[in-house]
Scaffold this active site. Structure first.
Site, PDB file in Angstrom:
ATOM      1  N   LYS A 176      -5.212  -1.638  13.146  1.00 55.18           N
ATOM      2  CA  LYS A 176      -3.741  -1.623  13.203  1.00 55.18           C
ATOM      3  C   LYS A 176      -3.275  -2.991  13.688  1.00 55.18           C
ATOM      4  O   LYS A 176      -2.868  -3.170  14.844  1.00 55.18           O
ATOM      5  CB  LYS A 176      -3.242  -0.478  14.105  1.00 55.18           C
ATOM      6  CG  LYS A 176      -1.840  -0.032  13.767  1.00 55.18           C
ATOM      7  CD  LYS A 176      -1.551   1.344  14.310  1.00 55.18           C
ATOM      8  CE  LYS A 176      -0.102   1.760  14.174  1.00 55.18           C
ATOM      9  NZ  LYS A 176       0.447   1.743  12.825  1.00 55.18           N
ATOM     10  N   GLU A 208      -3.036   4.649   0.778  1.00 57.74           N
ATOM     11  CA  GLU A 208      -2.059   5.220   1.726  1.00 57.74           C
ATOM     12  C   GLU A 208      -0.692   4.661   1.411  1.00 57.74           C
ATOM     13  O   GLU A 208      -0.502   3.938   0.433  1.00 57.74           O
ATOM     14  CB  GLU A 208      -2.473   4.894   3.158  1.00 57.74           C
ATOM     15  CG  GLU A 208      -2.548   3.402   3.438  1.00 57.74           C
ATOM     16  CD  GLU A 208      -3.062   3.076   4.838  1.00 57.74           C
ATOM     17  OE1 GLU A 208      -2.775   3.837   5.772  1.00 57.74           O
ATOM     18  OE2 GLU A 208      -3.721   2.030   4.988  1.00 57.74           O
TER      19      GLU A 208
HETATM   20  N1  PDD Z   1       2.740   3.162  10.944  1.00 61.79           N
HETATM   21  N2  PDD Z   1      -0.944   3.998   7.585  1.00 61.79           N
HETATM   22  C1  PDD Z   1      -0.312   2.868   7.911  1.00 61.79           C
HETATM   23  C2  PDD Z   1      -0.572   1.644   7.109  1.00 61.79           C
HETATM   24  C3  PDD Z   1       0.571   2.851   9.011  1.00 61.79           C
HETATM   25  O1  PDD Z   1       1.208   1.708   9.337  1.00 61.79           O
HETATM   26  C4  PDD Z   1       0.807   4.055   9.736  1.00 61.79           C
HETATM   27  C5  PDD Z   1       1.723   4.097  10.923  1.00 61.79           C
HETATM   28  C6  PDD Z   1       0.131   5.210   9.345  1.00 61.79           C
HETATM   29  C7  PDD Z   1       0.304   6.519  10.070  1.00 61.79           C
HETATM   30  O2  PDD Z   1      -0.247   6.460  11.352  1.00 61.79           O
HETATM   31  P1  PDD Z   1       0.273   7.459  12.481  1.00 61.79           P
HETATM   32  O3  PDD Z   1       0.123   8.851  11.932  1.00 61.79           O
HETATM   33  O4  PDD Z   1      -0.636   7.211  13.622  1.00 61.79           O
HETATM   34  O5  PDD Z   1       1.721   7.127  12.770  1.00 61.79           O
HETATM   35  C8  PDD Z   1      -0.750   5.145   8.276  1.00 61.79           C
HETATM   36  C9  PDD Z   1       3.492   2.990  12.162  1.00 61.79           C
HETATM   37  C10 PDD Z   1       4.293   4.187  12.556  1.00 61.79           C
HETATM   38  C11 PDD Z   1       4.290   1.696  12.092  1.00 61.79           C
HETATM   39  O6  PDD Z   1       3.728   0.733  11.600  1.00 61.79           O
HETATM   40  O7  PDD Z   1       5.437   1.662  12.531  1.00 61.79           O
END
Ligand code: PDD
Length: 316
Positions: A176, A208
């Site tokens: 991330k 995704e």
């Molecule tokens: N985004 N895939 C990507 C590329 C993401 O950036 C995110 C989350 C998710 C989902 O992850 P989670 O279920 O832990 O929120 C999947 C966050 C919310 C953001 O960048 O703001």
């Protein structure tokens, strides 16, 4: 002196927004390297490697009524992301929790937001620009919080529109990282089309969304792409798996071909703010079959109900 245009309407040549049209920066409390300050006043060095290289990681934690949901899972993912960039975690779990709670409490008293979103970021730190990772840097730690805006009642009732695109991001999507230009460009494709998310495919297989995970319902089973380097494992991966187990729904992670996505009975998005959300049109074509076509489906309804139960039971 030439008078300066102050708004798009005053700009006769370009009709472009000017800086004066930008919304004011928030005055909510933030945390930066041990200090608390209003967000609009927080400052970092221009030599911070997060600014120069995007050399950092982040996480986004939801809180309902001031209580953090799946805090431990978010911390574990932060550890994995930091390890992927060889940055030591500068704080303990207790320190992260204390900061998050202080910002949430401040938001509750100053703004009265019902639900909150906590954003945490760690960069490698400040150094003279050099691609090589300098040893011994002190990581930069930044945390802010704001209102968590959940999907609207209309989005839940009707589902949302998405478009598809090739996944042109890098091959370490499981980290991330704050290097998000690929995600920004991907998301803008759907924004330009008036859609809420871009569903991406790499080599013909589902990866995704630009900032969410994507799920396929096929013959009553919930399918998702494998936990590998090509997707960010959302915290909802484990949660959806748990809900499926409780509800007796088959759950399987495997490579999913584009044709299977296009033929799905239901498609869903998941993320901290989307929770689980039905996709009801993809590239303008209604999702699903028969009477269910273009409408949120029964598996979505079960997952959403399970999600709300988990929020009530597991928030701290
Ligand atoms: N985004 N895939 C990507 C590329 C993401 O950036 C995110 C989350 C998710 C989902 O992850 P989670 O279920 O832990 O929120 C999947 C966050 C919310 C953001 O960048 O703001």
């Amino acid at each position: 002196m030439t008078p300066r245009a102050t708004s798009a309407a005053d700009n006769p040549v370009m009709n472009l927004p000017t800086p004066d049209d930008a919304p004011p920066l928030p005055d909510t409390l933030s945390y930066l390297n041990g200090e608390y300050a209003p967000l609009r006043d927080a400052r970092i060095s221009v030599l911070d490697r997060g600014f120069i290289f995007g050399d950092g990681v982040y996480d986004v934690l939801p809180a309902y009524g001031g209580r953090l949901f799946r805090f431990e899972q978010h911390m574990a993912r932060l550890d994995r992301s930091l390890a992927g960039l060889r940055i030591p975690n500068p704080l303990t779990r207790e320190q992260w929790l204390a900061i998050a709670r202080r910002l949430i409490a401040s938001l509750q008293t100053s703004k009265g937001f019902v639900n909150q979103l906590v954003y945490i970021q760690v960069t490698r730190g400040v150094a003279v620009r050099d691609h090589v990772m300098p040893p011994g840097l002190t990581p930069t730690v930044f945390v802010m919080a704001g209102e968590m805006k959940l999907a609207s009642a209309a989005q839940r009732e009707h589902g949302v529109a998405c478009v598809t695109a090739d996944d042109f991001r890098w091959q370490k999507a499981h980290i991330k990282s704050t290097s998000l230009l690929g995600s920004v460009l991907a998301r803008q494709i759907s924004a330009d089309a008036g859609a809420v998310e871009t569903v991406m495919f790499r080599d013909g297989f589902l990866s995704e969304g630009a900032s969410s995970n994507v799920w396929v319902v096929q013959d009553g089973a919930v399918l998702g792409p494998p936990r590998d380097h090509l997707v960010l494992e959302g915290i909802r991966y484990g949660l959806i798996e748990d809900i499926c187990r409780q509800q007796g729904l088959r759950f399987e992670l495997r490579r999913i071909a584009r044709a299977e996505v296009l033929a799905a009975d239901e498609l869903l998005l998941s993320s901290a703010t989307k929770e689980v959300l039905p996709i009801t049109t993809l590239d303008g074509t209604p999702v699903g079959h028969g009477a269910q076509r273009g409408r949120p489906g029964p598996v979505y309804a079960r997952l959403y109900a399970g999600y709300q139960q988990a929020v009530a039971a597991q928030s701290i």
